[in-house]
Scaffold this motif. Structure first.
Motif, PDB file in Angstrom:
ATOM      1  N   MET A 191      -4.236  11.966 -89.825  1.00 53.58           N
ATOM      2  CA  MET A 191      -4.375  11.512 -91.206  1.00 53.58           C
ATOM      3  C   MET A 191      -3.200  10.646 -91.636  1.00 53.58           C
ATOM      4  N   CYS A 192      -2.243  10.406 -90.732  1.00 55.29           N
ATOM      5  CA  CYS A 192      -1.103   9.547 -91.071  1.00 55.29           C
ATOM      6  C   CYS A 192      -1.577   8.122 -91.357  1.00 55.29           C
ATOM      7  N   ASP A 193      -0.710   7.355 -91.982  1.00 56.73           N
ATOM      8  CA  ASP A 193      -1.073   5.995 -92.388  1.00 56.73           C
ATOM      9  C   ASP A 193      -0.938   4.986 -91.263  1.00 56.73           C
ATOM     10  N   VAL A 194       0.094   5.141 -90.450  1.00 53.05           N
ATOM     11  CA  VAL A 194       0.353   4.210 -89.344  1.00 53.05           C
ATOM     12  C   VAL A 194       0.746   5.009 -88.104  1.00 53.05           C
ATOM     13  N   PHE A 195       0.547   4.390 -86.938  1.00 56.31           N
ATOM     14  CA  PHE A 195       0.861   5.043 -85.670  1.00 56.31           C
ATOM     15  C   PHE A 195       1.587   4.067 -84.761  1.00 56.31           C
ATOM     16  N   LEU A 196       2.519   4.589 -83.990  1.00 54.92           N
ATOM     17  CA  LEU A 196       3.102   3.835 -82.885  1.00 54.92           C
ATOM     18  C   LEU A 196       2.351   4.243 -81.632  1.00 54.92           C
ATOM     19  N   VAL A 197       1.739   3.266 -80.979  1.00 50.56           N
ATOM     20  CA  VAL A 197       0.812   3.523 -79.876  1.00 50.56           C
ATOM     21  C   VAL A 197       1.259   2.753 -78.642  1.00 50.56           C
ATOM     22  N   LEU A 198       1.187   3.400 -77.489  1.00 51.85           N
ATOM     23  CA  LEU A 198       1.480   2.730 -76.220  1.00 51.85           C
ATOM     24  C   LEU A 198       0.183   2.215 -75.591  1.00 51.85           C
ATOM     25  N   ALA A 199       0.251   0.982 -75.109  1.00 54.10           N
ATOM     26  CA  ALA A 199      -0.915   0.379 -74.443  1.00 54.10           C
ATOM     27  C   ALA A 199      -0.438  -0.681 -73.466  1.00 54.10           C
ATOM     28  N   GLN A 200      -1.267  -0.962 -72.470  1.00 53.93           N
ATOM     29  CA  GLN A 200      -0.957  -1.992 -71.477  1.00 53.93           C
ATOM     30  C   GLN A 200      -1.298  -3.358 -72.065  1.00 53.93           C
ATOM     31  N   ALA A 201      -0.273  -4.156 -72.327  1.00 57.75           N
ATOM     32  CA  ALA A 201      -0.485  -5.461 -72.946  1.00 57.75           C
ATOM     33  C   ALA A 201      -0.876  -6.498 -71.901  1.00 57.75           C
TER      34      ALA A 201
END
Length: 560
Positions: A230-240
């Motif tokens: 339910m947080c507003d923003v997330f720091l997410v890891l992904a393969q760019a």
């Protein structure tokens, strides 16, 4: 002749329901009545916050706040994937008590507020606040911790930090999904682990493709354990950019609501049915064309987000120390008001041994927690030596203090006997919570190996640790001997022996702090048992020479 029966003797109504030999309710009580905590607060540079910590301690121990904690755990969050018309909404509903807990925590600066306060000791004050407010519920500590930890990672992209940091550091709690920049305060989460890798985040398969807009990507993938959805923003890891030569594992800021007010694709597949931490929602979100903003350079996702991990690991230590203190207070209260075999439990020598042993463990955990918070506070202000100490000591503390939590809470629960095994006592909730702190942000093996990694790649960390231990040199022969043994293990240590090495690091570090700052009775008993071998294999095996009265009076003053 039939005789008339004698009239029945009047009997006392409901005599079998009279309650005797049961303790009164603990609440209200003062969660800040902890000498080790208050001394550490002053010692680590945040004595200016003592009045606030004491005020928060009284609130944490109030009947109202304790009821909030019970209700938030009794009424777990509920996922609503769709509204009544079939539209995808992916919202999580919480009991009002959850919001009361969150509102208080954010207002008291237990989220990201210290990053906005240019005052020495701000991070220590926050940690001390967590040590007392954590006497309520551990679950809501997850979103506040991640919000705290997100700020230094977000600073890797100054343009984004300029927009979001003032909202993340706000003392305003404003739940509900709306455009982030239109709210008075924000919460942040993180999405790292995936089903195929767990802690091995480099195996992540979530991809991020650049759009025509610089720095903006579209993500596609499925995360395995994302708490606080339910947080507003997330720091997410992904393969760019996985098909290009550059790219690699990168960090992205993913808002739930986009700047134009539309919903970002954040499909919550389900909420986890967890052992504990039940007031907090943990989820499996799916990204499919999800918009994210690059944080830091492509391919440097781990380096970008590692500062976030360092902060949340500190909070794992803090939360474990809080659980220890909370359950010790519960056990101490019970045994002061319960009698068996003709005497109060607290007056019986073996029970006093158990309580005193738990008190030693609790004080060592609290003292180390505040020392780590002090190191973090001074490190962010540019102290290189403290930064090196923080780097290794936080991983050491995360491994050891969180490992001690489950055994500690089990022993404290046992002090209540069968009463402690009943949900109404609250002890089962604390017991179920304890293992989480060792798992979250890297299990025991991950943290032990991280210590080895720091020693090999950052030689200054070992020197920082031994510089700290040297401050207690000559004060206790058992500690000096243990430090020599630690030096030998460092020279010959192997990966398979990492746990033994880190355990000795933790014990020597805790002992050195107690030798320097705790009363002689506490320091002597700790060194004799944890380092000197004069100890059994369970709590309650302190030697006869230990000054139990002095230890208990410090840990559990008054109360008779």
């Amino acid at each position: 002749m039939v005789s008339t029966p004698a009239p029945a003797q009047p009997r006392r109504q409901y005599a079998t329901h009279d309650v005797t030999n049961q303790p009164p309710a603990l609440t209200p009580y003062d969660a800040s009545e902890d000498t080790a905590l208050l001394e550490g607060l002053r010692r680590e540079g945040a004595g200016w916050a003592e009045a606030d910590v004491r005020r928060l301690g009284l609130r944490a121990g109030s009947a109202e706040a304790q009821e909030w904690a019970e209700q938030a755990n009794a009424h777990a969050p509920v996922l609503r994937t769709h509204d009544r018309y079939g539209n995808r909404v992916d919202e999580v509903d919480f009991h009002p008590s959850w919001h009361h807990l969150m509102r208080t925590a954010v207002a008291e600066g237990l989220a990201a507020t210290p990053w906005a306060e240019d005052r020495p000791g701000a991070h220590v004050a926050r940690t001390a606040g967590g040590l007392v407010w954590g006497h309520t519920d551990a679950g809501h500590g997850c979103p506040t911790s991640m919000t705290y930890a997100a700020v230094p990672a977000l600073r890797a992209q100054p343009e984004l930090a300029k927009i979001y940091e003032p909202l993340l550091t706000s003392r305003e709690y404003e739940p509900g999904l709306r455009v982030p920049t239109e709210k008075r305060g924000l919460l942040a989460g993180m999405g790292m682990t995936e089903k195929q890798g767990g802690s091995d985040v480099r195996t992540n398969t979530t991809t991020a493709w650049p759009t025509a807009e610089p720095g903006v990507y579209q993500l596609r993938g499925h995360k395995w354990f994302t708490s606080a959805p339910m947080c507003d923003v997330f720091l997410v890891l992904a393969q760019a950019s996985p098909l290009r030569d550059k790219g690699g594992l990168s960090c992205f800021l993913v808002p739930r609501i986009l700047p134009d007010g539309s919903r970002n694709t954040f499909r919550i597949q389900r909420l986890k049915d967890k052992l504990g931490n039940r007031s907090n929602a943990s989820s499996e979100p799916e990204f499919d064309g999800t918009v994210g903003w690059l944080v830091g350079p492509e391919g440097r996702g781990v380096k970008t987000i590692i500062e976030m991990v360092n902060c949340t690991r500190l909070d794992c230590v803090m939360m474990s120390a809080t659980l220890m203190r909370k359950t010790l207070v519960e056990a101490g209260h019970h045994v002061r008001h319960r009698s068996a075999f003709g005497a109060r439990l607290v007056d019986q020598p073996l029970m006093r041994n158990v309580l005193a042993d738990l008190a030693l463990e609790s004080e060592a955990a609290t003292t180390l927690t505040l020392r780590l918070a002090g190191a973090a506070d001074r490190a962010v202000r540019g102290d290189a030596g403290e930064a090196a100490f923080r780097r290794i000591a936080t991983a050491v503390g995360k491994y050891w203090v969180t490992k001690r939590g489950p055994a500690f809470t089990a022993e404290a629960l046992e002090c209540l006997g069968g009463n402690g095994y009943v949900e109404e006592s609250g002890m089962p909730r604390h017991y179920r919570e304890a293992p989480l702190l060792s798992i979250w942000e890297g299990s025991g093996n991950v943290n032990a190996l991280d210590v080895l990694r720091a020693l090999r790649r950052e030689p200054g960390t070992a020197q920082a640790l031994f510089d700290e231990l040297a401050l207690a040199r000559g004060a206790d022969e058992r500690l000096d001997t243990a430090v020599v043994r630690l030096e030998g293990l460092l020279a010959t240590g192997s990966e398979s022996g990492a746990r033994r090495l880190v355990e000795l690091m933790a014990l020597t570090l805790q002992a050195s702090l107690l030798v320097r700052h705790a009363p002689p009775a506490v320091a002597d008993a700790f060194c004799a048992t944890r380092l000197g071998g004069d100890w059994g294999h369970a709590f309650g095996t302190l030697p006869d020479a230990a000054d139990l009265d002095a230890v208990l009076e410090r840990a559990l003053p008054g109360g008779d």
